[in-house]
Write a protein that holds these residues in place. Structure first.
Motif, PDB file in Angstrom:
ATOM      1  N   ASN A   1       0.859  -1.173   0.000  1.00 31.79           N
ATOM      2  CA  ASN A   1       0.000   0.000   0.000  1.00 31.79           C
ATOM      3  C   ASN A   1       0.901   1.231   0.000  1.00 31.79           C
ATOM      4  OD1 ASN A   1      -2.438  -1.563   0.392  1.00 31.79           O
ATOM      5  ND2 ASN A   1      -1.675  -1.888   2.482  1.00 31.79           N
ATOM      6  N   VAL A   2       0.417   2.311  -0.620  1.00 31.81           N
ATOM      7  CA  VAL A   2       1.277   3.494  -0.767  1.00 31.81           C
ATOM      8  C   VAL A   2       0.549   4.759  -0.325  1.00 31.81           C
ATOM      9  CG1 VAL A   2       2.655   4.874  -2.381  1.00 31.81           C
ATOM     10  CG2 VAL A   2       2.433   2.409  -2.752  1.00 31.81           C
ATOM     11  N   MET A   3       1.226   5.578   0.472  1.00 31.70           N
ATOM     12  CA  MET A   3       0.728   6.908   0.823  1.00 31.70           C
ATOM     13  C   MET A   3       1.776   7.932   0.408  1.00 31.70           C
ATOM     14  SD  MET A   3      -1.052   6.325   4.545  1.00 31.70           S
ATOM     15  CE  MET A   3       0.457   6.091   5.462  1.00 31.70           C
ATOM     16  N   VAL A   4       1.300   9.070  -0.105  1.00 34.63           N
ATOM     17  CA  VAL A   4       2.229  10.115  -0.554  1.00 34.63           C
ATOM     18  C   VAL A   4       1.885  11.413   0.156  1.00 34.63           C
ATOM     19  CG1 VAL A   4       3.133  11.387  -2.548  1.00 34.63           C
ATOM     20  CG2 VAL A   4       2.323   9.034  -2.843  1.00 34.63           C
ATOM     21  N   LEU A   5       2.891  12.066   0.715  1.00 32.50           N
ATOM     22  CA  LEU A   5       2.671  13.374   1.335  1.00 32.50           C
ATOM     23  C   LEU A   5       3.558  14.422   0.664  1.00 32.50           C
ATOM     24  CD1 LEU A   5       1.313  15.047   3.601  1.00 32.50           C
ATOM     25  CD2 LEU A   5       3.370  14.646   4.954  1.00 32.50           C
ATOM     26  N   ASP A   6       2.904  15.443   0.082  1.00 30.65           N
ATOM     27  CA  ASP A   6       3.646  16.604  -0.419  1.00 30.65           C
ATOM     28  C   ASP A   6       3.676  17.611   0.703  1.00 30.65           C
ATOM     29  OD1 ASP A   6       4.226  16.098  -3.255  1.00 30.65           O
ATOM     30  OD2 ASP A   6       2.054  15.793  -3.330  1.00 30.65           O
ATOM     31  N   VAL A   7       4.813  17.734   1.330  1.00 32.20           N
ATOM     32  CA  VAL A   7       4.912  18.575   2.525  1.00 32.20           C
ATOM     33  C   VAL A   7       4.466  20.014   2.236  1.00 32.20           C
ATOM     34  CG1 VAL A   7       6.558  19.556   4.182  1.00 32.20           C
ATOM     35  CG2 VAL A   7       6.676  17.133   3.589  1.00 32.20           C
ATOM     36  N   ASN A   8       4.762  20.499   1.035  1.00 37.64           N
ATOM     37  CA  ASN A   8       4.431  21.902   0.732  1.00 37.64           C
ATOM     38  C   ASN A   8       3.013  22.105   0.218  1.00 37.64           C
ATOM     39  OD1 ASN A   8       7.016  22.762   1.506  1.00 37.64           O
ATOM     40  ND2 ASN A   8       7.802  22.038  -0.458  1.00 37.64           N
ATOM     41  N   GLN A   9       2.231  21.045   0.145  1.00 38.87           N
ATOM     42  CA  GLN A   9       0.857  21.186  -0.334  1.00 38.87           C
ATOM     43  C   GLN A   9      -0.107  20.560   0.659  1.00 38.87           C
ATOM     44  OE1 GLN A   9       0.589  19.641  -4.329  1.00 38.87           O
ATOM     45  NE2 GLN A   9       2.123  21.095  -5.037  1.00 38.87           N
ATOM     46  N   GLY A  10      -0.552  21.334   1.620  1.00 39.14           N
ATOM     47  CA  GLY A  10      -1.601  20.859   2.515  1.00 39.14           C
ATOM     48  C   GLY A  10      -1.128  20.403   3.877  1.00 39.14           C
ATOM     49  N   ALA A  11       0.180  20.121   4.027  1.00 40.12           N
ATOM     50  CA  ALA A  11       0.673  19.745   5.361  1.00 40.12           C
ATOM     51  C   ALA A  11       1.102  21.017   6.098  1.00 40.12           C
ATOM     52  CB  ALA A  11       1.852  18.793   5.237  1.00 40.12           C
ATOM     53  N   TRP A  12       1.307  20.908   7.390  1.00 46.83           N
ATOM     54  CA  TRP A  12       1.834  22.043   8.149  1.00 46.83           C
ATOM     55  C   TRP A  12       3.261  22.320   7.697  1.00 46.83           C
ATOM     56  CZ3 TRP A  12      -2.060  24.251  10.393  1.00 46.83           C
ATOM     57  CH2 TRP A  12      -3.125  23.474  10.874  1.00 46.83           C
ATOM     58  N   LYS A  13       3.601  23.564   7.614  1.00 37.47           N
ATOM     59  CA  LYS A  13       4.983  23.919   7.258  1.00 37.47           C
ATOM     60  C   LYS A  13       5.922  23.435   8.353  1.00 37.47           C
ATOM     61  CE  LYS A  13       6.350  27.395   4.216  1.00 37.47           C
ATOM     62  NZ  LYS A  13       7.144  28.369   3.867  1.00 37.47           N
ATOM     63  N   LEU A  14       6.989  22.722   7.964  1.00 40.01           N
ATOM     64  CA  LEU A  14       7.827  22.050   8.955  1.00 40.01           C
ATOM     65  C   LEU A  14       9.129  22.789   9.249  1.00 40.01           C
ATOM     66  CD1 LEU A  14       7.473  18.335   7.739  1.00 40.01           C
ATOM     67  CD2 LEU A  14       6.453  19.373   9.779  1.00 40.01           C
ATOM     68  N   GLU A  15       9.437  22.928  10.523  1.00 37.51           N
ATOM     69  CA  GLU A  15      10.750  23.424  10.957  1.00 37.51           C
ATOM     70  C   GLU A  15      11.703  22.223  10.977  1.00 37.51           C
ATOM     71  OE1 GLU A  15      12.052  26.603  11.799  1.00 37.51           O
ATOM     72  OE2 GLU A  15      13.783  25.278  11.665  1.00 37.51           O
ATOM     73  N   THR A  16      12.927  22.402  10.473  1.00 40.65           N
ATOM     74  CA  THR A  16      13.868  21.275  10.435  1.00 40.65           C
ATOM     75  C   THR A  16      15.021  21.429  11.423  1.00 40.65           C
ATOM     76  OG1 THR A  16      15.081  22.332   8.638  1.00 40.65           O
ATOM     77  CG2 THR A  16      13.375  20.773   7.994  1.00 40.65           C
ATOM     78  N   GLU A  17      15.276  22.656  11.908  1.00 44.82           N
ATOM     79  CA  GLU A  17      16.409  22.894  12.811  1.00 44.82           C
ATOM     80  C   GLU A  17      15.960  22.877  14.265  1.00 44.82           C
ATOM     81  OE1 GLU A  17      19.713  23.251  11.944  1.00 44.82           O
ATOM     82  OE2 GLU A  17      18.947  22.669   9.970  1.00 44.82           O
ATOM     83  N   ARG A  18      16.695  22.164  15.115  1.00 47.78           N
ATOM     84  CA  ARG A  18      16.365  22.115  16.543  1.00 47.78           C
ATOM     85  C   ARG A  18      16.819  23.405  17.230  1.00 47.78           C
ATOM     86  NH1 ARG A  18      18.457  20.458  21.243  1.00 47.78           N
ATOM     87  NH2 ARG A  18      16.927  19.671  22.740  1.00 47.78           N
ATOM     88  N   GLY A  19      16.080  23.848  18.228  1.00 49.19           N
ATOM     89  CA  GLY A  19      16.497  25.016  19.004  1.00 49.19           C
ATOM     90  C   GLY A  19      15.905  26.318  18.502  1.00 49.19           C
ATOM     91  N   VAL A  20      15.211  26.278  17.378  1.00 47.49           N
ATOM     92  CA  VAL A  20      14.625  27.503  16.821  1.00 47.49           C
ATOM     93  C   VAL A  20      13.382  27.890  17.633  1.00 47.49           C
ATOM     94  CG1 VAL A  20      13.398  28.400  14.772  1.00 47.49           C
ATOM     95  CG2 VAL A  20      15.465  27.007  14.492  1.00 47.49           C
TER      96      VAL A  20
END
Ligand code: AN0
Ligand code: CP
Length: 318
Positions: A64-83
């Protein structure tokens, strides 16, 4: 296989190529392996081939396959710790990754280099966090510094078309209007150097790649000289890697476009490119449409490289 981000992860390349050709002969032979298993593909960047070929490979294996386009419909994600998250990013990768891991069995990630901070890009901070915190096998669908599914498909394509035991493969820089990552070029060099091929890399001065990937290759600044006697021409644009020029476009010199006159210097070489390609910047219409152009079979082999990686990950989960 627990992770797939670089050539070392595939083990003995000859054996992987043999397995790829076996999968290609009967791509539904392992349909039972993926039963009730879920692949999650996460895209931070656009894709046509990677998205479709990897989904098709997973379906061939019964997943089974799920696809997530992070920039379309998901919450904008922070990638750096400590921000201090008082900007536009609503969620941190450190929560998002284990949550996503809880819904699936295998994770594929596409996250290109930002081309602003060389250290951050070359530490592979995004995919490394997925490997560390997802609790799942993770494979790269092009990360900051490598594109191993592409390189594996390229090696399958070379294996299928080579006319001598040690073909001459030329990786040539070619012009492009926008700054692109070094990932495809780095990765291609790394994989070809693990094979039986001779590798020559040609590019204008200033476009030297990280030596970590190119050690063992011949660097030839004269593109026409590099093309002499070549069996495969692999074109790709990349932005500068060196020093303060990191991520910059230093040249769009169309004298570096791959054309029929330059291809005539080769040993009737095949033309390769990972696609998407800008015609008449990277390569002329005439060359990409010629009988020796491998761009379509090369893209088709993306299904095979992805299927070998997923098959090995599933075998480890059984
Ligand atoms: C990307 C790159 O050069 O990394 C993806 C290639 C597979 N290309 C573009 O963004 C045009
Ligand atoms: N070659 C490749 O990875 O293509 P996409 O960017 O369309 O996935």
């Amino acid at each position: 296989m627990k992770k797939f981000t670089c050539v070392e992860d595939i083990g003995y390349l000859k054996e992987a190529l043999r397995e790829a050709l076996e999968v290609k002969r009967d791509r539904f032979a392992y349909k039972h392996l993926g039963e009730n298993k879920t692949l999650l593909m996460i895209f931070f960047n656009s894709s046509l081939r990677t998205r479709l070929s990897t989904q098709k490979a997973a379906m061939n294996l019964g997943m089974n396959v799920m696809v997530l386009d992070v920039n379309q419909g998901a919450w904008k994600l922070e990638t750096e710790r400590g921000v201090v998250m008082d900007g536009d990013k609503a969620e941190h990768l450190l929560e998002a990754i284990p949550v996503m891991g809880s819904y699936c069995d295998i994770i594929g990630v596409r996250s290109f280099a930002g081309l602003q901070d060389r250290k951050a890009d070359y530490e592979e901070r995004v995919i490394e966090q997925f490997i560390k915190y997802s609790g799942r096998p993770v494979f790269s669908m092009e990360a900051a510094t490598r594109h191993p599914l592409q390189s594996f498909a390229d090696m399958i394509t070379i294996e299928e078309h080579k006319r001598t035991a040690r073909p001459k493969v030329v990786l040539t820089w070619a012009p492009h209007p926008k700054a692109l990552p070094q990932a495809v070029a780095n990765s291609f060099a790394e994989w070809v150097l693990k094979s039986d091929c001779e590798l020559v890399i040609t590019h204008p001065k200033g476009y030297e790649l990280d030596e970590k990937f190119t050690r063992g290759a011949t660097i030839e600044y004269d593109q026409r000289k590099a093309f002499e006697g070549a069996d495969f021409i692999y074109a790709k644009n990349w932005s500068a890697y060196s020093g303060s020029n990191y991520g910059k476009v230093l040249s769009v010199d169309k004298d570096w476009t791959v054309d029929a006159e330059k291809m005539a210097l080769t040993n009737n070489a095949y033309f390769m490119h990972c696609l998407p390609v800008r015609r008449n910047m990277i390569v002329t219409d005439e060359v990409i449409e010629s009988p020796t152009s491998l761009v379509i079979p090369e893209a088709a082999n993306r299904e095979i490289s992805a299927q070998v990686v997923l098959k090995r990950m599933l075998e480890d989960l059984q």
